[in-house]
Design a protein around this motif. Structure first.
Motif, PDB file in Angstrom:
ATOM      1  N   VAL A  40       7.104  36.583  39.466  1.00  0.00           N
ATOM      2  CA  VAL A  40       8.074  36.798  38.397  1.00  0.00           C
ATOM      3  C   VAL A  40       8.274  35.476  37.654  1.00  0.00           C
ATOM      4  CG1 VAL A  40      10.411  37.538  37.821  1.00  0.00           C
ATOM      5  CG2 VAL A  40       9.210  38.591  39.761  1.00  0.00           C
ATOM      6  N   THR A  41       7.888  35.438  36.376  1.00  0.00           N
ATOM      7  CA  THR A  41       7.950  34.199  35.593  1.00  0.00           C
ATOM      8  C   THR A  41       8.991  34.255  34.487  1.00  0.00           C
ATOM      9  OG1 THR A  41       6.177  35.023  34.162  1.00  0.00           O
ATOM     10  CG2 THR A  41       5.520  33.698  36.064  1.00  0.00           C
ATOM     11  N   THR A  42       9.517  35.420  34.162  1.00  0.00           N
ATOM     12  CA  THR A  42      10.504  35.555  33.084  1.00  0.00           C
ATOM     13  C   THR A  42      11.684  36.374  33.579  1.00  0.00           C
ATOM     14  OG1 THR A  42       9.470  37.568  32.210  1.00  0.00           O
ATOM     15  CG2 THR A  42       8.661  35.472  31.360  1.00  0.00           C
ATOM     16  N   ARG A  43      12.761  36.346  32.787  1.00  0.00           N
ATOM     17  CA  ARG A  43      13.939  37.118  33.133  1.00  0.00           C
ATOM     18  C   ARG A  43      14.165  38.273  32.163  1.00  0.00           C
ATOM     19  NH1 ARG A  43      14.500  36.750  37.912  1.00  0.00           N
ATOM     20  NH2 ARG A  43      16.535  37.754  37.622  1.00  0.00           N
ATOM     21  N   ASP A  44      13.156  38.572  31.354  1.00  0.00           N
ATOM     22  CA  ASP A  44      13.280  39.660  30.390  1.00  0.00           C
ATOM     23  C   ASP A  44      12.888  40.978  31.056  1.00  0.00           C
ATOM     24  OD1 ASP A  44      10.618  39.334  30.688  1.00  0.00           O
ATOM     25  OD2 ASP A  44      10.200  38.721  28.615  1.00  0.00           O
ATOM     26  N   GLU A  45      12.635  41.979  30.178  1.00  0.00           N
ATOM     27  CA  GLU A  45      12.289  43.298  30.700  1.00  0.00           C
ATOM     28  C   GLU A  45      11.034  43.267  31.558  1.00  0.00           C
ATOM     29  OE1 GLU A  45      13.035  42.587  27.690  1.00  0.00           O
ATOM     30  OE2 GLU A  45      14.655  43.901  26.955  1.00  0.00           O
ATOM     31  N   GLY A  94       9.945  40.720  33.333  1.00  0.00           N
ATOM     32  CA  GLY A  94      10.293  40.113  34.609  1.00  0.00           C
ATOM     33  C   GLY A  94      11.002  41.100  35.520  1.00  0.00           C
ATOM     34  N   ARG A  95      11.938  41.872  34.936  1.00  0.00           N
ATOM     35  CA  ARG A  95      12.632  42.867  35.743  1.00  0.00           C
ATOM     36  C   ARG A  95      11.682  43.957  36.226  1.00  0.00           C
ATOM     37  NH1 ARG A  95      16.575  41.866  31.769  1.00  0.00           N
ATOM     38  NH2 ARG A  95      16.038  43.746  30.596  1.00  0.00           N
ATOM     39  N   GLU A 154       9.901  42.555  39.226  1.00  0.00           N
ATOM     40  CA  GLU A 154      10.759  42.609  40.406  1.00  0.00           C
ATOM     41  C   GLU A 154      10.821  44.034  40.969  1.00  0.00           C
ATOM     42  OE1 GLU A 154      14.501  41.127  39.133  1.00  0.00           O
ATOM     43  OE2 GLU A 154      13.925  39.009  39.295  1.00  0.00           O
ATOM     44  N   SER A 155      10.946  45.006  40.078  1.00  0.00           N
ATOM     45  CA  SER A 155      10.969  46.402  40.521  1.00  0.00           C
ATOM     46  C   SER A 155       9.657  46.795  41.191  1.00  0.00           C
ATOM     47  CB  SER A 155      11.249  47.337  39.331  1.00  0.00           C
ATOM     48  OG  SER A 155      12.499  47.040  38.743  1.00  0.00           O
TER      49      SER A 155
END
Length: 783
Positions: A316-321, A323-324, A327-328
């Protein structure tokens, strides 16, 4: 079409920009073209106005010159006196002074002075001059259009006309073109013979000529576009013709492409700017889509690896959609791994005992087969829990399952390194490999007492009795499924042989495939009538006569030779083909009895009926109908146990047979679990004692006592008694002494074909020993 998201996004953005740019370019081009054409149309209209003005001025100048000469007294006198040299001199002088192309006179008598009359259509010219004073307009001379101006010559009466002509040729048109602000192309068309002809090209049928004709006909006075190889704006201006039946027109042309020429640098600049913009958009789109598609590509690769069963995790390198989403995905992959592990565990283990199931056992067998060393074999043992249904009924399902699980654990503890699993409800299986098969079997037998020790279940000890069936194979031999199958067959063989442990015996197992094909061949033999009947006579011990025969099916196979009846009859019962065989035997027995009657022997024909057919109402209907139709005397022999399966239906069928007059005989009495309750209910006419009791009668003992008691029991129930297996004269005498009614056996006759039976019955005679009077206690002692 495109496999990569990055390519799709780039093409999409670049395509949208190109589409927008194209719309702008087309809009600009249409606007420019419209403005250019409007400017050209306006300039052409102005040029037409200039031409009209020039045409008027020149017409006025020529008209003034003609008027001046026609009023000159000396000139009129010369014309009136036909002074040709004076007229020619005056006309030539004025032509040079005015710069005219032609100047001449036409007399009222048609005489032309100043030019060759052959160049003129004199009749048409004369008619035009005579029709109007001061006639003017376009007229063709030498096939070329000229502007003609005329004036009458009066002395004082009309003596002729002075005519001036200005050639409407290419130089004249070029002069007109120079007066225009744009590079127009000017031509004069006149109508000759119904066609519009150019002064330059002559009578040629061209699109331009057709356009001129249509414009003149439709009175089109505005510039219009002439479609062709290169679109052209054309303005057609009518010109007055000298001959009113003809016409003339000034045609102004201007290429549309030339009108667009000043705007080409602008369009080129727009195209270059668009290409540069498209390149920039494509580069920016590529960079943007790469940032979007890179993590999606990583997710795609991870999903494919997950599909192959690999353990994957996406960084996971970003916190945008995106990235989410990653994670999912990681969370989902972890849950899938857990569920997959649980599913695999459930798929490979028995749900009740937790032991490996058949699928796990097959996998283990395949792995061992793949890893075998030279001389090594895979050994499978099917451990059957004897009388498991009875034990389960006694202690319950839950405790029975616990009992099986503890037995499996005991086997695993007794043989470390051996895989133990559960094949069926009551059968465990072990998987191992060995190089010393005999030694392994000896050790297994040594473990049996310990394995059969009572197992504590629910606080109480439960006795355990097990049987082992063993099968083995080397590398390249049987697969897992076949090996397990052989172990199960070995278990059945061990139980049948009342042994605790037994290897698979291929000889005892035989060839099931061949037996299955045997049934197909039997059905074919039944259809073709290849089976036949042998008949064994039955002796009446009171009269000494043969009063009955038993019909026995026989089959001499064309390739396998004589096949034992117990083999093909038993298999016919197991495979469901006994009905076809019995129908055939029934029909053949009826036919054979009819032939015996024809030979003078009326005997009762006994036919064996399988227990599988006793509760078949359709068979009963068929049999009763056959017997009734033929009038045959048949007796159906059945076993007592045939009634046990479905007693209500079976007893009702037997009642129907009795009501139809078909006697029923209970065959092989005493060989099974005879039930006096069923014997009481069966409407039977005869009881046949099994040969196992009859063959040892002369030796006395329990067999004689049982036979005697059976005879008395049958007589008490109103049944006759037939003894099977009579092979000695002494045995026959004992049966007669006991009061037995009929005897059947090799001492009397073996089964024989119909022709031999006819001869046998014709030659039969026997002297029976007379029964002596005995007291009941003596009969018992002799028994």
């Amino acid at each position: 079409m495109f496999q990569r998201l990055q390519t799709k996004l780039t093409v999409l953005y670049a395509g949208l920009f190109a589409l927008a740019l194209s719309v702008v370019a087309v809009t600009v081009y249409v606007a420019i073209a419209s403005n250019a054409q409007r400017a050209v149309r306006e300039e052409m209209a102005a040029s037409g106005t200039v031409f009209d003005r020039i045409w008027t001025l020149r017409t006025q100048r020529l008209h003034d010159g003609a008027e001046l000469l026609s009023r000159d007294f000396g000139f009129r006198a010369a014309v009136a006196t036909h002074d040709r040299p004076t007229v020619e001199s005056a006309v030539a002088n004025l032509r040079q002074r005015l710069g005219l192309d032609l100047a001449f006179t036409v007399g009222v008598d048609g005489e032309v002075v100043g030019m060759d009359p052959a160049r003129l259509d004199l009749e048409k010219l004369w008619s035009a001059l005579d029709a109007e004073d001061g006639a003017q307009g376009v007229f063709a001379i030498d096939g070329k259009p000229y502007q003609l101006i005329s004036a009458p010559i009066l002395s004082p009466t009309l003596t002729g006309w002075i005519v001036f002509a200005a050639k409407l040729d290419e130089p004249e048109m070029r002069g007109l073109e120079k007066l225009s602000a744009i590079g127009l192309d000017a031509q004069v068309f006149d109508q000759r013979g119904g066609q519009w002809v150019s002064a330059d090209t002559g009578p040629v049928n061209t699109p331009l000529a057709a356009f001129v004709a249509k414009a003149m006909h439709d009175k089109l006075r505005e510039p219009a576009v002439l479609r062709g190889g290169a679109d052209t704006l054309v303005l057609v201006k009518p010109i007055r013709a000298l001959d009113r039946t003809s016409g003339a027109a000034l045609v102004l042309r201007y290429p549309v492409a030339q009108a667009m020429a000043p705007y080409r640098p602008l369009m080129a600049a727009v195209i270059v700017a668009g290409l540069i913009g498209a390149a920039l958009v494509a580069a920016a789109s590529w960079a943007l889509s790469r940032g979007i598609s890179k993590p999606i590509t990583a997710l795609d690769v991870a999903a494919r690896r997950l599909q192959r069963g690999e353990d994957v995790k996406v960084e996971v390198t970003t916190r945008d959609e995106i990235g989410r989403l990653a994670e999912s995905f990681n969370l989902m992959a972890g849950e899938i791994r857990e569920r997959e592990a649980e599913m695999i565990r459930q798929a490979l283990h028995d749900g009740e005992t937790g032991l490996p199931n058949r699928r796990a056992l097959e996998r283990a067998i395949q792995m061992r087969l793949a890893e075998l060393e030279p001389g090594e074999q895979v050994l499978i043992s099917a451990i059957g829990f004897d009388r498991f249904p009875q034990v389960r009924a006694a202690i319950g399902y839950e405790l029975a399952t616990e009992l099986v699980a503890k037995l499996g654990q005991r086997v695993a503890d007794a043989a470390p390194g051996v895989m133990v699993g559960r094949l069926t409800t009551s059968i465990l299986c072990t998987v191992s490999s060995t190089k010393d098969l005999d030694g392994t079997l000896s050790r297994a037998e040594g473990l049996l007492p310990g394995l059969e020790a009572p197992i504590l279940v629910g606080g109480e000890p439960v006795d355990v009795h097990i049987t082992h069936g063993v099968a083995a194979t080397a590398a390249g031999g049987l697969d897992a499924a076949r090996l397990i199958e052989r172990a199960l067959i070995a278990l059945d063989q061990a139980r049948a042989a009342h042994r605790k442990l037994m290897m698979f015996d291929p000889v005892a197992y035989g060839d099931p495939a061949a037996n299955l094909s045997l049934m197909s061949e039997m059905l074919e033999a039944v259809r073709k009538g290849e089976l036949y009947l042998n008949h064994q006579p039955k002796l009446d011990l009171r009269t000494g006569q043969i009063t009955g025969v038993e019909a026995l099916a026989r089959w001499n196979h064309p390739t396998r030779g004589f096949i034992r009846p117990d083999l093909f009859v038993g298999m016919a019962e197991e495979t469901g083909h006994i009905r076809a065989l019995t129908d055939y035997v029934l029909a053949q027995a009826i036919d054979d009895q009819a032939r015996l009657r024809g030979a003078g022997h009326d005997v009762l024909m006994s036919v064996n009926v399988s227990g599988r057919l006793i509760d078949d109402c359709s068979f009963a209907d068929h049999a009763i109908a056959q017997v009734a139709a033929s009038g045959a005397r048949l007796c159906f022999e059945i076993t007592e146990t045939a009634v046990i399966g479905n007693p209500d239906v079976a007893l009702s069928v037997l009642d129907r047979l009795a009501e139809a007059g078909i006697p029923v005989s209970i065959d092989d009495y005493g060989s099974g679990l005879s039930s006096l309750a069923y014997l009481k209910q069966i409407r039977a006419d005869e009881l046949k004692i099994d040969k196992a009791f009859v063959m040892s009668l002369e030796a006395g003992g329990k067999d004689a006592l049982l036979v005697k008691s059976t005879v008395d029991l049958a007589h008490s129930l109103g049944m006759k008694v037939t003894a099977e297996g009579v092979e000695t004269r002494e045995g026959l005498a004992v049966l007669q002494l006991m009061g037995c009614d009929l005897a059947q056996g090799y001492h009397i006759a073996k089964p024989m074909g119909l022709d031999k039976l006819v001869d046998f019955l014709g030659e039969w005679s026997i002297e029976l020993p007379a029964p002596k009077e005995t007291r009941p206690d003596e009969a018992r002692r002799s028994a």
